[in-house]
Design a protein around this motif. Structure first.
Motif, short mmCIF file in Angstrom:
data_model
loop_
_atom_site.label_atom_id
_atom_site.label_comp_id
_atom_site.label_asym_id
_atom_site.label_seq_id
_atom_site.Cartn_x
_atom_site.Cartn_y
_atom_site.Cartn_z
N LEU A 133 -5.80 19.78 104.10
CA LEU A 133 -5.12 19.98 105.39
C LEU A 133 -3.96 19.01 105.55
O LEU A 133 -2.91 19.35 106.12
N ALA A 134 -4.16 17.76 105.07
CA ALA A 134 -3.09 16.77 105.18
C ALA A 134 -1.86 17.20 104.38
O ALA A 134 -0.71 17.02 104.81
N VAL A 135 -2.10 17.76 103.18
CA VAL A 135 -0.98 18.22 102.35
C VAL A 135 -0.23 19.36 103.03
O VAL A 135 1.00 19.37 103.13
N VAL A 136 -1.01 20.33 103.53
CA VAL A 136 -0.39 21.47 104.20
C VAL A 136 0.36 21.02 105.44
O VAL A 136 1.50 21.44 105.69
N PRO A 167 4.88 3.53 96.64
CA PRO A 167 3.59 4.20 96.52
C PRO A 167 2.73 3.55 95.44
O PRO A 167 3.21 2.98 94.48
N ALA A 168 1.39 3.69 95.63
CA ALA A 168 0.43 3.23 94.64
C ALA A 168 -0.72 4.23 94.61
O ALA A 168 -1.25 4.62 95.66
N ARG A 169 -1.18 4.64 93.39
CA ARG A 169 -2.19 5.67 93.23
C ARG A 169 -3.62 5.13 93.35
O ARG A 169 -4.56 5.90 93.33
N LEU A 183 -0.21 11.44 98.94
CA LEU A 183 0.70 10.33 98.76
C LEU A 183 2.14 10.80 98.83
O LEU A 183 3.00 10.12 99.43
N ARG A 184 2.43 11.95 98.24
CA ARG A 184 3.80 12.46 98.24
C ARG A 184 4.26 12.75 99.66
O ARG A 184 5.39 12.42 100.04
N ILE A 185 3.39 13.40 100.45
CA ILE A 185 3.75 13.73 101.83
C ILE A 185 3.98 12.46 102.64
O ILE A 185 4.93 12.36 103.44
N LEU A 186 3.09 11.46 102.44
CA LEU A 186 3.25 10.21 103.18
C LEU A 186 4.58 9.55 102.85
O LEU A 186 5.28 9.05 103.75
N VAL A 187 4.90 9.50 101.58
CA VAL A 187 6.15 8.85 101.17
C VAL A 187 7.34 9.57 101.78
O VAL A 187 8.27 8.94 102.32
N ALA A 188 7.32 10.93 101.71
CA ALA A 188 8.45 11.68 102.25
C ALA A 188 8.59 11.47 103.75
O ALA A 188 9.70 11.29 104.28
N THR A 189 7.45 11.50 104.46
CA THR A 189 7.50 11.35 105.92
C THR A 189 8.01 9.97 106.31
O THR A 189 8.85 9.81 107.21
N LEU A 190 7.52 8.94 105.62
CA LEU A 190 7.90 7.58 105.98
C LEU A 190 9.35 7.28 105.60
O LEU A 190 10.06 6.57 106.33
N GLU A 194 -2.81 5.45 98.04
CA GLU A 194 -3.54 6.71 98.26
C GLU A 194 -3.79 7.35 96.90
O GLU A 194 -2.88 7.48 96.08
N ASP A 195 -5.07 7.71 96.65
CA ASP A 195 -5.41 8.24 95.32
C ASP A 195 -5.11 9.72 95.19
O ASP A 195 -5.02 10.25 94.08
#
Length: 792
Positions: A435-438, A698-700, A682-689, A676-677
């Protein structure tokens, strides 16, 4: 029959009959005087006495003169004549003879001389003295040859004695049995009162004299009296006397005839019995129940023979009341169970077997109680069956069992719902990550779309995502339905009060410390359940520190925005909470067991050391209070339980988190380290921020974030997932980074409730926790709040 002197007086001769005749009347009364007169006349006839009529009248006159001589004090101690009595008799005899001589001499000329008068007196004197001496001598020989009567032998063999007292005398006749009882080594005899009174115990002399006088006065209604005596060998004995009063025609007491018995052995048996009964009564009164003995007859009817004094605590009636009226127990018994109880008792009496059962009663004050009857093996005695039992008050136990059954039923019902939560919890992490990705992609796409129709479609999709998150939240939040009475309480006061009494019950090797936040927000919760929950956690901490340690209780205000912190897959509404934490330095909980600790009846303690319901009830109470409980444990280090109570809703607080807008969301080049693993998340967070103006690294995993920070610690904030692969989880990562940068702000994210279990060493009150999926506005608002707090 001898005529020592004869006189010239016509028809008159004075001889030795005068003494016996007068004594017969004096000692024997009218009947004896009549008998003596008859014998005297017969003697006159046999001896051919001249002037038979005159001499016969003289003999009769002498006998009855003895009757009228005593006017006040008749001599009744026959044949014990005192010297005074003999003197009175002799004088009366002489006067009588002289009077008779003078009367008889009137028939002829008076020719007397001094010698004649002297002879008359001498004859009377010798006659009376010889008679008195003969009586005394006869008594002496009678004593020497006398044998005990059958009555005396019977009374002596029974340990009894007979005593007789005559009116007006200061002596008392005591038979051999009474002499033996008093310890007087003498045969039956008449003894002065002072002799037998000398044997009475000094403490009983006054009362004994008063009783003796009351008997003579006729005012002693009860013909029985007990007193103590002191025998010559020093023995103190108890004597019981029973008597019969012989009264004269005028109602005055003439004689006392009584029986004395040595009851020393009886008194000693009674004393020992009383002492044994007293001890048994004390034992019975100290027992946690009531002792009862009852008899059952052939018809099945029963009678209460004995009941201990504890009965008043159970039924509200005294032992005397219950023994006198057995219906008290019948009326107090539960009517629905009475017939079964009576049938059980009768069957036990018939088969001579004991029984144990429970029943309900209503006491005198109207209180309902539960009793447990434990009746031993009955015994028979003729047509009766004797039964003994103990009745225990098990009201608290029954109520506790009822509550346990109720709570167990609630637990079983809850487990039906928990199965949904457990099933959902297993996929919640992945589901929320999807859901977070979507959600993130749709929000990024929405910024690029200008067509209103397409924007509407995206908004509908975003709304559906939130409904999906709500669906997961609702499935995890299927709550229990117990009744609570929430009140406004001060948790700091609860902690202080609990510490005061708990500190006295915990072992001395456990140190209690508190860390209470000043200005703690008030909460609304059930006081009793809150206290019970805190007590459960304290006891668990005590059991975890068998060798001693430190127990810490702390409180804090926690502001959780869109954060869900529940290890039982429950929902926690965003808002303000007060945290109550209990930490110990015990052995910790292994990882393979920590996930089961809130399951009903699950316990890591030894068998018999706990029911396994404590933490389950704590967790259930917190759920019903719209709060939650968290646990964090490290094997060999210790365990922390955190209770989160929602703050009372009618309390005013600071303004809510600021809404996201173009000005607010400007990151202004702040550097963020994001761990975020999940790659898509992680991709969405990076883009939003980055779109909000932040510089994001980012760190996996937590380990990778640790290496990045070690190389360059100049970051303004750490945004990290809680559960990640590697050695550094979100909490351990924040703790490690803060060892380098103590002032580093941290925002935690979790995929589902049980991921939010964190230990106090890795989480600060000002840290923000977010529940996935996190909306962009909420994420940026949390960043701004954390960075603004960092600025001070």
């Amino acid at each position: 029959m001898l005529n020592p002197v004869a006189y010239d007086v016509p028809r008159l001769s004075i001889d030795g009959r005068s003494g016996p005749l007068i004594l017969a009347g004096y000692l024997g009364g009218p009947i004896a005087a009549g008998i003596a007169s008859v014998f005297a006349i017969v003697a006159l006839i046999l001896t051919a006495e001249p002037a038979l009529i005159v001499n016969g009248i003289v003999c009769v006159g002498l006998a009855f003169a003895g009757v009228v001589i005593p006017k006040r004090r008749p001599e009744r101690r026959w044949p014990d004549l005192s010297l005074l009595a003999i003197a009175k008799i002799m004088l009366a005899c002489l006067l009588a003879q002289s009077l008779l001589f003078i009367v008889a001499s009137t028939a002829g000329p008076i020719q007397r001389s001094v010698g004649t008068i002297a002879v008359i007196f001498l004859a009377g004197l010798v006659s009376t003295g010889i008679t008195a001496a003969t009586l005394k001598l006869a008594k002496y020989f009678a004593r020497r040859v006398r044998r005990p009567t059958r009555f005396e032998l019977a009374t002596r063999s029974a340990g009894l004695g007979v005593f007789v007292a005559e009116a007006g005398e200061d002596t008392m006749y005591l038979d051999a049995g009474t002499m033996a009882i008093l310890g007087m080594d003498r045969d039956a005899d008449v003894v002065p009162n002072e002799d037998w009174l000398a044997r009475v115990h000094p403490d009983d002399v006054e009362d004994t004299l008063a009783t003796y006088k009351a008997i003579w006065a006729g005012s002693q209604d009860v013909p029985e009296y007990e007193f103590r005596i002191c025998r010559p060998n020093g023995q103190i004995a108890s004597v019981r006397t029973n008597w019969f009063v012989d009264r004269g025609p005028d109602g005055d007491v003439r004689r006392i005839i009584g029986v004395a018995a040595d009851i020393t052995d009886m008194k000693e048996v009674h004393r020992q019995r009383h002492e044994a009964e007293t001890r048994l009564a004390e034992i019975a009164n100290n027992l946690p129940g009531v002792l009862m003995s009852f008899d059952v007859d052939e018809a099945g009817d029963f009678r209460i023979a004995y009941v201990s004094d504890q009965c008043e605590k159970l039924w509200g009636y005294t032992a005397q009341d219950i023994v006198a009226d057995k219906e008290i127990l019948v009326r107090a018994h539960d009517p629905d169970d009475l017939d079964d109880m009576l049938d059980t008792m009768r069957q036990s009496a018939r088969q001579l077997v004991g029984f144990t059962r429970r029943h309900k009663i209503t006491d005198r004050a109207g209180n309902v109680k539960w009793l447990e009857d434990r009746v031993g093996t009955p015994r028979t005695d003729g047509n009766l069956v004797h039964m003994d039992g103990v009745f225990l008050d098990v009201t608290r136990e029954v109520e506790a069992q009822a509550k346990l059954i109720e709570q167990t039923a609630m637990t079983h019902r809850a487990q039906k719902h928990d199965s949904i939560g457990q099933l959902t919890g297993g996929v919640a992490h992945d589901f929320n990550n999807l859901l977070a990705v979507v959600l993130g992609n749709l929000e990024l796409l929405r910024d690029e779309i200008t067509d209103e129709d397409q924007v509407e479609l995206i908004d509908n999709a975003i709304a559906a995502i939130y409904r999906g998150a709500d669906l997961t939240r609702n499935m995890l939040a299927f709550a229990r339905k117990a009744t609570l009475e929430p009140k406004t309480i001060d948790l700091n006061k609860f902690v202080r009060d609990t510490k005061n009494w708990a500190g006295r019950t915990l072992p001395a090797n456990i140190l209690i410390e508190t860390s209470l936040l000043a200005g703690l927000w008030p909460v609304k919760a059930d006081p009793s359940s809150t206290e019970s929950a805190l007590l459960n956690l304290i006891l668990n901490a005590r059991d975890a520190m068998e060798g001693g340690g430190k127990l810490t209780i702390e409180t804090a205000n926690v502001r959780i925005d869109q954060a869900y912190i529940d290890t039982r897959d429950e929902v926690l509404n965003p808002g303000r909470y007060v945290m109550l934490a209990v930490s110990d330095t015990g052995h910790g909980i292994p990882d393979d067991k920590i996930e089961h600790i809130f399951e009903p009846f699950y316990s890591t303690k030894a068998p018999g050391s706990g029911s396994g319901l404590g933490l389950s009830m704590v967790e259930g109470f917190m759920r019903q209070s719209n709060g939650t409980v968290q646990v964090y444990s490290e094997d060999g280090v210790g365990t922390t339980f955190k209770l989160y109570f929602p703050v009372q809703t009618d309390i005013a607080f600071d303004a809510p988190l600021p809404a996201a807008d173009d000005e607010v969301n400007k990151g202004q080049g702040r550097r963020l380290l994001v761990a975020e693993d999940e790659a898509e998340v992680l991709r969405i967070l990076v883009a939003t921020l980055e779109r909000a103006g932040y510089v994001v690294t980012p760190a996996r995993s937590g380990d990778e974030a640790k290496r990045i920070f070690d190389a360059d610690p100049n970051y303004d904030l750490l945004l990290t997932d809680i559960v990640m692969p590697g050695d550094h989880q979100g909490t351990t990562l924040s703790r490690a980074l803060r060892e380098i940068r103590p002032d580093l702000p941290v925002i935690f994210m979790s995929g589902y409730a049980s991921e939010a279990t964190v230990h106090g060493n890795g989480l600060r009150p000002e840290d923000i926790r977010l529940m996935k999926p996190v909306g962009r506005d909420d994420l940026l608002a949390a960043l701004r709040l954390a960075l603004r707090s960092d600025k001070g």
